[in-house]
Design a protein around this motif. Structure first.
Motif, PDB file in Angstrom:
ATOM      1  N   CYS A   1      71.222  24.546  86.418  1.00 42.53           N
ATOM      2  CA  CYS A   1      72.014  24.763  87.741  1.00 42.53           C
ATOM      3  C   CYS A   1      71.853  26.373  88.077  1.00 42.53           C
ATOM      4  O   CYS A   1      71.688  26.578  89.019  1.00 42.53           O
ATOM      5  CB  CYS A   1      73.382  24.319  87.576  1.00 42.53           C
ATOM      6  SG  CYS A   1      73.861  22.831  86.842  1.00 42.53           S
ATOM      7  N   TYR A   2      71.739  27.086  86.944  1.00 39.03           N
ATOM      8  CA  TYR A   2      71.583  28.440  87.130  1.00 39.03           C
ATOM      9  C   TYR A   2      70.326  28.983  87.837  1.00 39.03           C
ATOM     10  O   TYR A   2      70.143  29.975  88.270  1.00 39.03           O
ATOM     11  CB  TYR A   2      71.660  29.113  85.639  1.00 39.03           C
ATOM     12  CG  TYR A   2      70.609  29.252  85.213  1.00 39.03           C
ATOM     13  CD1 TYR A   2      69.502  30.144  85.059  1.00 39.03           C
ATOM     14  CD2 TYR A   2      70.204  28.122  84.291  1.00 39.03           C
ATOM     15  CE1 TYR A   2      68.490  30.075  84.377  1.00 39.03           C
ATOM     16  CE2 TYR A   2      68.929  28.156  83.386  1.00 39.03           C
ATOM     17  CZ  TYR A   2      67.980  29.026  83.634  1.00 39.03           C
ATOM     18  OH  TYR A   2      66.836  28.802  82.887  1.00 39.03           O
TER      19      TYR A   2
ATOM     20  N   VAL B   1      74.054  25.738  82.132  1.00 33.10           N
ATOM     21  CA  VAL B   1      72.394  26.327  81.892  1.00 33.10           C
ATOM     22  C   VAL B   1      71.562  25.442  81.591  1.00 33.10           C
ATOM     23  O   VAL B   1      70.440  25.442  81.777  1.00 33.10           O
ATOM     24  CB  VAL B   1      72.821  27.627  80.864  1.00 33.10           C
ATOM     25  CG1 VAL B   1      71.544  27.928  80.356  1.00 33.10           C
ATOM     26  CG2 VAL B   1      73.619  28.807  81.287  1.00 33.10           C
TER      27      VAL B   1
ATOM     28  N   GLN C   1      80.162  26.085  80.809  1.00 35.75           N
ATOM     29  CA  GLN C   1      78.848  27.205  81.119  1.00 35.75           C
ATOM     30  C   GLN C   1      77.636  26.839  80.470  1.00 35.75           C
ATOM     31  O   GLN C   1      76.524  26.987  80.963  1.00 35.75           O
ATOM     32  CB  GLN C   1      79.478  28.469  80.513  1.00 35.75           C
ATOM     33  CG  GLN C   1      78.648  29.480  81.024  1.00 35.75           C
ATOM     34  CD  GLN C   1      78.931  30.896  80.595  1.00 35.75           C
ATOM     35  OE1 GLN C   1      80.035  30.984  79.846  1.00 35.75           O
ATOM     36  NE2 GLN C   1      78.471  31.964  81.180  1.00 35.75           N
TER      37      GLN C   1
ATOM     38  N   GLY D   1      72.568  30.706  90.036  1.00 37.10           N
ATOM     39  CA  GLY D   1      72.806  31.872  89.235  1.00 37.10           C
ATOM     40  C   GLY D   1      73.774  31.627  88.171  1.00 37.10           C
ATOM     41  O   GLY D   1      74.170  30.391  88.036  1.00 37.10           O
ATOM     42  N   TYR D   2      73.602  32.551  87.254  1.00 33.42           N
ATOM     43  CA  TYR D   2      74.295  32.164  85.976  1.00 33.42           C
ATOM     44  C   TYR D   2      75.952  31.924  86.184  1.00 33.42           C
ATOM     45  O   TYR D   2      76.633  31.354  85.457  1.00 33.42           O
ATOM     46  CB  TYR D   2      74.135  33.290  84.956  1.00 33.42           C
ATOM     47  CG  TYR D   2      72.745  33.068  84.510  1.00 33.42           C
ATOM     48  CD1 TYR D   2      72.590  32.393  83.533  1.00 33.42           C
ATOM     49  CD2 TYR D   2      71.575  33.950  84.648  1.00 33.42           C
ATOM     50  CE1 TYR D   2      71.449  32.010  82.712  1.00 33.42           C
ATOM     51  CE2 TYR D   2      70.546  33.692  84.123  1.00 33.42           C
ATOM     52  CZ  TYR D   2      70.178  32.675  83.062  1.00 33.42           C
ATOM     53  OH  TYR D   2      69.060  32.529  82.583  1.00 33.42           O
TER      54      TYR D   2
END
Length: 227
Positions: A150-151, A146, A142, A155-156
């Protein structure tokens, strides 16, 4: 009577001359009609490997055709390594596939190309790779998701975005090898990420993070959509 006898003799002689010629023509036509079949009866596995990658088959089915199991509405991507389909059935399925797979017409892949791919898939006898054996960490994945931006499009939680055009990524429905291949050589507006930008190990961690994202709820469970 003599004239009739002469005419009969000439007709018989002409028939004897024409019949072998006609039979030879029939054999030639039969040979020509069967020629395309014989050309695609066997394929070249080495060429098939190249065709498999050039057509982008590896981006969904994995670099070794291992596929990915699916459940619920996802359906997964079928394993095609060491396919049990006969060549004609394999070609027919590629031309008119089921599900979300796009059709591949003869303008994109000839019967000979598909025969080569079929031969290549027959060489893949080993079991599918165990992707869980890759050292992965959802939290670290994760963070990388970020950090690498990619987010910003997806999206997150990899849920996708209509405003950016980023597709939904989580949870991924393709094998890890296909995920890596797509990041390296994406389609559309997404820029390619080379090994210098992000390693295979880091992509494995991002993949594991996306796998940890729960699938979206079924539309049937949303009351406002079922009124």
């Amino acid at each position: 009577m003599k004239a009739e006898t002469i005419r009969s003799t000439i007709a018989i002689a002409a028939a004897l001359v024409v019949m072998p010629f006609a039979a030879h023509c029939d054999e030639s036509r039969a040979g020509r009609s069967q020629e395309p079949v014989s050309k695609v009866s066997t394929g070249n596995a080495q060429k098939g490997n190249l065709v498999f990658e050039n057509l982008g088959c590896n981006k969904c089915h994995g670099s070794e055709g291992e596929g990915v199991a699916g459940s619920g509405q996802s359906g997964g991507v079928p394993r095609i390594a060491s396919t049990s389909l006969a060549l004609p059935a394999f070609i027919q399925l590629v031309r008119k596939p089921k599900g979300v797979m796009p059709p591949f017409g003869s303008d994109r892949a000839s019967d000979s190309d598909l025969a080569d791919v079929h031969a290549y898939l027959q060489t893949l006898k080993t079991p599918a790779k165990q992707e869980s054996a890759v050292a992965v960490n959802p939290s670290n994945g994760q963070r990388l998701f970020v950090k690498d931006g990619c987010y910003e499009c997806h999206g997150y939680l990899g849920q996708g975005s209509t405003s950016t055009g980023g597709t939904r990524l989580g949870p991924p429905q393709i094998p890890l090898s296909a995920f890596v291949s797509y990041v390296r050589e994406p389609t559309g507006q997404m820029p390619p990420y080379t090994v210098k930008a992000i390693s295979n190990e880091e992509l494995a961690e991002i993949y594991n993070f996306l796998k940890s994202v729960p699938p979206p709820p079924s539309l049937k469970t949303i009351p406002i959509l079922n009124q």
